[in-house]
Design a protein around this motif. Sequence first.
Motif, mmCIF file in Angstrom:
data_model
loop_
_atom_site.group_PDB
_atom_site.id
_atom_site.type_symbol
_atom_site.label_atom_id
_atom_site.label_comp_id
_atom_site.label_asym_id
_atom_site.label_seq_id
_atom_site.Cartn_x
_atom_site.Cartn_y
_atom_site.Cartn_z
ATOM 1 N N THR A 1 55.195 -38.023 -73.685
ATOM 2 C CA THR A 1 56.910 -38.306 -73.451
ATOM 3 C C THR A 1 56.895 -39.282 -72.326
ATOM 4 N N ALA B 1 58.446 -42.925 -72.635
ATOM 5 C CA ALA B 1 59.659 -43.381 -72.080
ATOM 6 C C ALA B 1 59.488 -44.668 -71.111
ATOM 7 N N TYR C 1 64.743 -39.778 -68.515
ATOM 8 C CA TYR C 1 64.211 -41.133 -68.085
ATOM 9 C C TYR C 1 65.113 -42.306 -68.666
ATOM 10 N N VAL C 2 65.584 -42.215 -69.947
ATOM 11 C CA VAL C 2 65.955 -43.379 -70.314
ATOM 12 C C VAL C 2 67.504 -43.336 -70.499
ATOM 13 N N LYS C 3 68.248 -42.214 -70.386
ATOM 14 C CA LYS C 3 69.581 -42.053 -70.146
ATOM 15 C C LYS C 3 70.533 -42.694 -71.241
ATOM 16 N N TYR D 1 62.859 -33.924 -75.962
ATOM 17 C CA TYR D 1 64.140 -34.801 -75.873
ATOM 18 C C TYR D 1 64.738 -34.970 -74.517
ATOM 19 N N ARG D 2 65.071 -33.866 -74.018
ATOM 20 C CA ARG D 2 65.614 -33.751 -72.595
ATOM 21 C C ARG D 2 64.780 -34.564 -71.782
ATOM 22 N N ASP E 1 67.884 -44.074 -77.520
ATOM 23 C CA ASP E 1 66.702 -44.303 -76.916
ATOM 24 C C ASP E 1 65.773 -42.957 -76.802
ATOM 25 N N ALA E 2 66.459 -42.001 -76.238
ATOM 26 C CA ALA E 2 65.756 -40.619 -76.308
ATOM 27 C C ALA E 2 65.125 -40.172 -77.599
ATOM 28 N N VAL F 1 62.102 -42.567 -78.381
ATOM 29 C CA VAL F 1 60.970 -41.808 -77.542
ATOM 30 C C VAL F 1 60.172 -40.758 -78.237
ATOM 31 N N ALA G 1 62.777 -36.990 -72.216
ATOM 32 C CA ALA G 1 62.902 -38.510 -72.510
ATOM 33 C C ALA G 1 64.505 -39.048 -72.030
ATOM 34 N N TYR G 2 65.447 -38.193 -72.167
ATOM 35 C CA TYR G 2 66.613 -38.601 -72.114
ATOM 36 C C TYR G 2 66.958 -38.709 -70.598
#
Length: 173
Positions: free
Chosen positions: A73, A77, A34-36, A28-29, A40-41, A44, A31-32
């Motif tokens: 991931t 993402a 990347y997608v902010k 999750y971290r 969305d995270a 992903v 993905a976050y």
Amino acid sequence: MKRLIQKAQRGNDQAFLKVFHHYESDLYRMAYVYVKNPDDALDVVQEVAYQAFKKIGTLREPDYVKTWLVKITINCALNLMKQRQKVIQLKPEFDEIVGKEEQDIALTLTLADMMETLCEEERSIIVLKYYQDYTFQQISDLLELPIGTVKSTLYRAVEKLRNELKEADYYGS
């Protein structure tokens, strides 16, 4: 963990869930970054779970399950970002970086802005090195790049960020 992964590879759904849940917060971290966006995270991570479940049998070395999941991931993402690239955001929002407690919110937002100026390869290497604590060899293996390229790209990306910080007057000389 290795035995659990082997069970998952043989089709044990419960074993797969245990393995996936073990790494879920790290994914999750990643993905976050990347997608902010928290939603969305989560999307992903859900896609990663689906892809990993379908392809767990293709994992050659159970010791590298985390690296394998991180690679999925990153790909998920990037795919989501490409899909959303056509959407124009009028007011971009920058949330706090998940898992990090920053004293200086202005610096956090500035770094988030500056990370956007890096190309995907530079951003990936910075995230893997400084957010996920991967070694140069692990990054090289994960991104399928020569180790020298990883090191030089990281150096260039850090220099870009330093120069941007100096220009923004957030970084002491």
